[in-house]
Design a protein around this motif. Structure first.
Motif, PDB file in Angstrom:
ATOM      1  N   ARG A 175       0.332   1.922  -3.201  1.00 43.64           N
ATOM      2  CA  ARG A 175      -0.146   0.951  -2.209  1.00 43.64           C
ATOM      3  C   ARG A 175       0.869   0.723  -1.094  1.00 43.64           C
ATOM      4  NH1 ARG A 175      -1.835  -3.170  -6.652  1.00 43.64           N
ATOM      5  NH2 ARG A 175      -3.736  -2.193  -7.406  1.00 43.64           N
ATOM      6  N   LEU A 176       2.168   0.744  -1.457  1.00 45.06           N
ATOM      7  CA  LEU A 176       3.221   0.565  -0.441  1.00 45.06           C
ATOM      8  C   LEU A 176       3.064   1.589   0.669  1.00 45.06           C
ATOM      9  CD1 LEU A 176       6.734   0.007  -2.077  1.00 45.06           C
ATOM     10  CD2 LEU A 176       5.372  -1.610  -0.760  1.00 45.06           C
ATOM     11  N   TYR A 177       2.522   2.756   0.314  1.00 45.72           N
ATOM     12  CA  TYR A 177       2.377   3.836   1.288  1.00 45.72           C
ATOM     13  C   TYR A 177       0.953   3.936   1.832  1.00 45.72           C
ATOM     14  CZ  TYR A 177       7.122   5.220   0.431  1.00 45.72           C
ATOM     15  OH  TYR A 177       8.488   5.210   0.378  1.00 45.72           O
ATOM     16  N   GLY A 178       0.148   2.905   1.556  1.00 43.52           N
ATOM     17  CA  GLY A 178      -1.176   2.850   2.174  1.00 43.52           C
ATOM     18  C   GLY A 178      -2.240   3.693   1.490  1.00 43.52           C
ATOM     19  N   ASN A 214      -5.294   4.114  -1.143  1.00 40.35           N
ATOM     20  CA  ASN A 214      -6.328   3.235  -1.691  1.00 40.35           C
ATOM     21  C   ASN A 214      -6.978   3.883  -2.906  1.00 40.35           C
ATOM     22  OD1 ASN A 214      -7.326   2.440   1.665  1.00 40.35           O
ATOM     23  ND2 ASN A 214      -5.947   1.310   0.337  1.00 40.35           N
ATOM     24  N   LYS A 246      -6.313   8.695   2.508  1.00 37.58           N
ATOM     25  CA  LYS A 246      -5.234   8.567   1.515  1.00 37.58           C
ATOM     26  C   LYS A 246      -5.797   7.868   0.297  1.00 37.58           C
ATOM     27  CE  LYS A 246      -1.130   7.583   3.529  1.00 37.58           C
ATOM     28  NZ  LYS A 246      -0.127   6.821   4.347  1.00 37.58           N
ATOM     29  N   PHE A 291       4.583  15.466   7.319  1.00 35.66           N
ATOM     30  CA  PHE A 291       4.948  14.089   7.082  1.00 35.66           C
ATOM     31  C   PHE A 291       4.336  13.593   5.763  1.00 35.66           C
ATOM     32  CE2 PHE A 291       4.673   9.558   7.826  1.00 35.66           C
ATOM     33  CZ  PHE A 291       5.955   9.308   8.291  1.00 35.66           C
ATOM     34  N   GLU A 343       6.005  11.722   2.444  1.00 36.85           N
ATOM     35  CA  GLU A 343       5.549  10.485   1.791  1.00 36.85           C
ATOM     36  C   GLU A 343       5.412  10.663   0.285  1.00 36.85           C
ATOM     37  OE1 GLU A 343       2.089   8.778   3.631  1.00 36.85           O
ATOM     38  OE2 GLU A 343       3.388   7.671   4.987  1.00 36.85           O
ATOM     39  N   ASP A 386      -3.798  -5.530  -1.827  1.00 36.68           N
ATOM     40  CA  ASP A 386      -3.935  -4.118  -2.168  1.00 36.68           C
ATOM     41  C   ASP A 386      -3.875  -3.204  -0.941  1.00 36.68           C
ATOM     42  OD1 ASP A 386      -4.322  -5.059  -4.642  1.00 36.68           O
ATOM     43  OD2 ASP A 386      -6.332  -4.252  -4.930  1.00 36.68           O
ATOM     44  N   SER A 387      -4.214  -3.727   0.220  1.00 34.52           N
ATOM     45  CA  SER A 387      -4.444  -2.868   1.379  1.00 34.52           C
ATOM     46  C   SER A 387      -3.209  -2.788   2.263  1.00 34.52           C
ATOM     47  CB  SER A 387      -5.614  -3.413   2.191  1.00 34.52           C
ATOM     48  OG  SER A 387      -6.674  -3.743   1.339  1.00 34.52           O
ATOM     49  N   THR A 388      -3.293  -1.868   3.223  1.00 33.25           N
ATOM     50  CA  THR A 388      -2.206  -1.684   4.173  1.00 33.25           C
ATOM     51  C   THR A 388      -2.147  -2.872   5.129  1.00 33.25           C
ATOM     52  OG1 THR A 388      -2.578   0.676   4.039  1.00 33.25           O
ATOM     53  CG2 THR A 388      -1.310  -0.117   5.920  1.00 33.25           C
ATOM     54  N   ILE A 416       9.790   5.929  10.531  1.00 32.16           N
ATOM     55  CA  ILE A 416      10.031   6.106   9.090  1.00 32.16           C
ATOM     56  C   ILE A 416      11.010   5.054   8.576  1.00 32.16           C
ATOM     57  CG2 ILE A 416      11.072   7.582   7.323  1.00 32.16           C
ATOM     58  CD1 ILE A 416      10.143  10.017   8.860  1.00 32.16           C
ATOM     59  N   ASN A 434      10.381   2.191   5.848  1.00 30.81           N
ATOM     60  CA  ASN A 434      11.181   2.064   4.620  1.00 30.81           C
ATOM     61  C   ASN A 434      11.668   0.639   4.422  1.00 30.81           C
ATOM     62  OD1 ASN A 434      10.962   4.668   3.808  1.00 30.81           O
ATOM     63  ND2 ASN A 434      12.975   5.319   4.529  1.00 30.81           N
ATOM     64  N   ARG A 451       8.847  -1.600   3.408  1.00 33.05           N
ATOM     65  CA  ARG A 451       8.428  -1.355   2.020  1.00 33.05           C
ATOM     66  C   ARG A 451       9.421  -1.964   1.050  1.00 33.05           C
ATOM     67  NH1 ARG A 451       7.172   4.493   3.913  1.00 33.05           N
ATOM     68  NH2 ARG A 451       4.997   4.257   4.558  1.00 33.05           N
ATOM     69  N   GLY A 511       8.533  -5.166   0.241  1.00 35.10           N
ATOM     70  CA  GLY A 511       7.272  -5.313  -0.486  1.00 35.10           C
ATOM     71  C   GLY A 511       6.014  -5.211   0.351  1.00 35.10           C
ATOM     72  N   LYS A 512       6.139  -4.797   1.604  1.00 36.37           N
ATOM     73  CA  LYS A 512       4.953  -4.695   2.459  1.00 36.37           C
ATOM     74  C   LYS A 512       4.330  -3.310   2.338  1.00 36.37           C
ATOM     75  CE  LYS A 512       6.478  -8.578   4.263  1.00 36.37           C
ATOM     76  NZ  LYS A 512       5.984  -9.843   3.729  1.00 36.37           N
ATOM     77  N   ASN A 513       2.989  -3.278   2.333  1.00 39.43           N
ATOM     78  CA  ASN A 513       2.280  -1.991   2.337  1.00 39.43           C
ATOM     79  C   ASN A 513       2.138  -1.533   3.777  1.00 39.43           C
ATOM     80  OD1 ASN A 513       1.949  -2.565  -0.371  1.00 39.43           O
ATOM     81  ND2 ASN A 513      -0.196  -3.153  -0.183  1.00 39.43           N
ATOM     82  N   VAL A 514       2.821  -0.460   4.137  1.00 40.50           N
ATOM     83  CA  VAL A 514       2.755   0.003   5.530  1.00 40.50           C
ATOM     84  C   VAL A 514       2.532   1.508   5.571  1.00 40.50           C
ATOM     85  CG1 VAL A 514       4.266  -1.848   6.346  1.00 40.50           C
ATOM     86  CG2 VAL A 514       5.252   0.353   5.728  1.00 40.50           C
ATOM     87  N   GLU A 515       1.979   1.963   6.690  1.00 42.85           N
ATOM     88  CA  GLU A 515       1.749   3.389   6.897  1.00 42.85           C
ATOM     89  C   GLU A 515       2.346   3.821   8.224  1.00 42.85           C
ATOM     90  OE1 GLU A 515      -2.206   5.017   6.162  1.00 42.85           O
ATOM     91  OE2 GLU A 515      -2.803   3.101   5.287  1.00 42.85           O
ATOM     92  N   VAL A 516       2.751   5.087   8.273  1.00 45.46           N
ATOM     93  CA  VAL A 516       3.098   5.716   9.545  1.00 45.46           C
ATOM     94  C   VAL A 516       2.023   6.770   9.774  1.00 45.46           C
ATOM     95  CG1 VAL A 516       4.831   7.050  10.805  1.00 45.46           C
ATOM     96  CG2 VAL A 516       5.551   5.371   9.078  1.00 45.46           C
ATOM     97  N   LYS A 542      -9.843   1.097   8.721  1.00 47.48           N
ATOM     98  CA  LYS A 542      -9.230   0.823   7.418  1.00 47.48           C
ATOM     99  C   LYS A 542      -8.916  -0.670   7.273  1.00 47.48           C
ATOM    100  CE  LYS A 542      -6.058   3.227   4.319  1.00 47.48           C
ATOM    101  NZ  LYS A 542      -5.007   4.224   4.125  1.00 47.48           N
TER     102      LYS A 542
END
Lengths: 450, 450
Positions: A32-35, A37, A121, A156, A160, B360-362, B378, B382, B385, B388-393, B410
């Motif tokens: 989830r940290l990396y998005g 689902n 994802k 990339f 991840e 649960d979500s980004t 990136i 990092n 994260r 504790g945050k759900n993040v995406e690149v 999303k």
């Protein structure tokens, strides 16, 4: 007439579930940290979806569901006389249990292509079934934890997944090494030795280098039908050593004439550069002996091994360029890895790495001398539950010894004993089962303490 | 050739999984508050475990697994000629998919009786399979959430289940009414009207009172073969009204001559007294029309209905005195309830009660203009994260519009845009997708904000 379960299957008792949930919760929270689902797919798939995707052997290992109702009705007299197992199977069974999460995922993507936002994802944690011969560590029902990105060919995404591997094993406390290779490099090696069809033989031989030494590997290659010249050309690859960067530099010279080989090297160099940018702090080893799942992988491939315990690969995966092609949707590139929950479970057990405390279990039991005490305990239990504590009141009026044994066997750390004295003073006698210590406490004191 | 899934089964997409997990996580956390522990059993059970436990109709609804390998080998010529479906099924199939969680639980208890600490409080959340005709709201694969105590006949356990119902629906925000009855009272009613074998007919008729009125109910009872005298004796029961206490008082008079009926009344009175002690604040209604699962229930029976939406029972269960008897372990009393995840899902949807935010979500997407920006992002990702945050690149270098569309679809609330200006000033341009608001932020400011 003691009942039993089918061979190769398992029941999971509470203490095993706590440990399994610890693994599942850890991987989920990192996914989830990396998005990523979660999705789920049905246990049963149409056999037309499953058959032919795992090779001839795989088809045999599928659990097939007998058609409901009069399953004989599809059969004719000749069918029965002929008695051909595959033909008859086809007529009495339309559905099977999923064999892995990859094919159902590909089916999901194709079926829901109009609804899915790409890059997609997803992670998926569900059991799979295989009619393998059961043996130590191999089950007929086991969980897979898959995480994949599809709809992008960006390297990339490889980064991840590597970061996810690093973070999952950091959280679990397992020291690991990530072995990485690239399917294009393997193709390049086979190409430059002029033996494109011998790629698997070559990889299998390279794999034995550590165990049997260079001379025996060369002999094996000759035995497999490789000409002396091809074996000679392989020598620099077999003797490759040094850091990942050094290995890639040597490979660049060796594979100079293979376009696909050079592309594989470029890909790994980009991935390593991303890892430096992201400050990845994981043992990563370029491992040319790594070949896994040659059928659909087309780029980077990964395998993770625990360093402090003898165990096969505990995580693995790679890049595939055309997984959904089998269902008529070409050119969807993706990359994914799968965490092996059963092996991780065994590693954590062997290294004694499970957390000593868990919030899943009961923290306190009220042991009661009689019905009045039980009713008194109900209110205390309610108050503690409102504060988020897992507590139990013993349901039966039985000897204190029996109630204590219950707490002991269930690994409940505290017992609050309630007798008439305690009721009068509006307290409980709290016993710490680890230390044996006892003290009278008010509700407020008790809430603070546990 | 678009692939599909077997009828009556479902895929669950990410947004559905978030909602399903919300339900499962809610029930699990409440089960744990009361000291229940999770177990899991295999999807496949031996058919000898399953057959004969759900009636003749149930046997037909079991999904049966074709034996692996040469499943024809067990058949002889005569078998094929005779072509009797049940006989042949028996010869080609040894295993089936579980039909509920109750029979596997009974099997688990008997098989592990030496390891289990009684009273055994377990919960189990797993799919079950039934070859029912699929229709709206009825599936061939669906989850059950069962919670049971076995090894105690204390009515204190009934209280705990009622408290669990109260707390689960309080947390979910659904207003419910718990209907309660007692199998012994139903037996008592049949006894005093002299028609012990007509218990089901009587209950079914009582059930229609609201809809068709007293006269038609009486007519139906006569039609079912009840003598006029028995129907007359039933009148005070049919006209029972008032509070639960008043109903029990009337019943005590009516059932004065039925020992088993009086025991049922005593049980309910004790349960109601426990509820008062525990300050249970749930609508509970003594409902003589409630009969459910007459086959193995022997004491209290429950059903929960949502008040603000038309839907069948969303939770149900009861006391059974001999569930494990079918596997040769008599006299293990237990009580349990089952939460219907699919119906709860529909109720929450209809009443729009799902929480608006989910962890649960980004929470944030880094949208990047080029490779340098991606590498810059990136490190920010990092750091977030780690917090504790759900993040995406975003993995590909594509138009900003496409990256925004991804975030939008999303439901990612924030996008951090990274261009060369931001890189130079060591900031990102944070866009709130709900309000459209934009602001330049440092990493520290960003971490605080999301």
């Amino acid at each position: 007439m003691k009942p039993s379960i089918p061979k190769g299957t398992r029941d999971f008792a509470p203490e095993e579930m706590v440990r399994r949930n610890y693994i599942f919760d850890t991987v989920k929270s990192v996914f989830r940290l990396y998005g990523f689902n979660q999705i789920e797919t049905p246990a049963m798939e149409n056999l037309s979806t499953l058959m032919g995707k795992y090779g001839e052997e795989g088809d045999k290992l599928l659990f097939k569901i007998l058609n409901s109702g009069n399953w004989l009705s599809g059969l004719e007299g000749e069918d029965l006389q002929e008695a051909s197992v595959p033909r008859l199977t086809n007529k009495v069974s339309e559905k099977g249990l999923r064999y892995d999460l990859t094919v159902p995922f590909a089916r999901f993507v194709v079926q829901n292509r109009d609804k899915i936002q790409f890059p997609f994802k997803r992670y998926q944690i569900q059991p799979v079934w295989r009619a393998d011969r059961p043996q130590k560590g191999r089950y007929r029902e086991f969980y897979q934890c898959d995480v994949d990105v599809v709809g992008t060919d960006s390297l990339f995404s490889e980064l991840e997944l590597i970061q996810i591997v690093e973070e999952v094993y950091r959280r679990l406390g397992i020291n690991v090494c990530l072995h990485i290779n690239n399917r294009k490099i393997l193709a390049g090696i086979a190409q430059i030795v002029g033996q494109a069809d011998k790629m698997i033989d070559i990889t299998v031989a390279i794999d034995k280098l550590d165990k049997i030494g260079l001379d025996k590997v060369n002999q094996e290659l000759l035995d497999k039908g490789l000409p002396q010249e091809a074996v000679s050309r392989l020598q620099p690859i077999l003797m490759l050593s040094g850091s990942n960067t050094e290995k890639l530099q040597s490979l660049r010279t060796i594979l100079a004439e293979s376009e696909i080989g050079l592309r594989g090297i470029d890909e790994l160099e980009t991935i390593f550069a991303y890892c430096r940018d992201a400050e990845v702090n994981l043992n990563i080893e370029l491992d040319l002996t790594l070949a896994r799942g040659l059928n659909y992988y087309t780029g980077a491939i990964f395998e993770v091994k625990a360093l402090d315990v003898e165990m096969g690969s505990i995580t693995g995966g790679g890049r595939y360029d055309n997984l959904t092609g089998i269902f008529g949707m070409p050119n969807v590139s993706g990359v994914g890895i799968s965490f092996g929950a059963d092996r991780i479970y065994d590693v954590l057990n062997q290294l004694d790495l499970y957390p000593k405390t868990t919030t899943d279990s009961t923290q306190l039991l009220f042991a009661v001398f009689g019905e009045a005490e039980q009713r008194y305990a109900i209110r205390w239990a309610n108050a503690l539950r409102k504060a988020g504590k897992n507590v139990e009141v013993y349901p039966d009026i039985v000897k204190m010894k029996k109630q204590m044994a219950y707490a002991d066997q269930k690994h409940i750390p505290y017992v609050a004993i309630v007798g008439s004295d305690e009721m009068q003073s509006d307290t409980v006698m709290l016993k710490n089962l680890l230390t044996g210590e006892q003290q009278a406490l008010t509700l407020e004191q008790l809430t603070k303490l546990i």
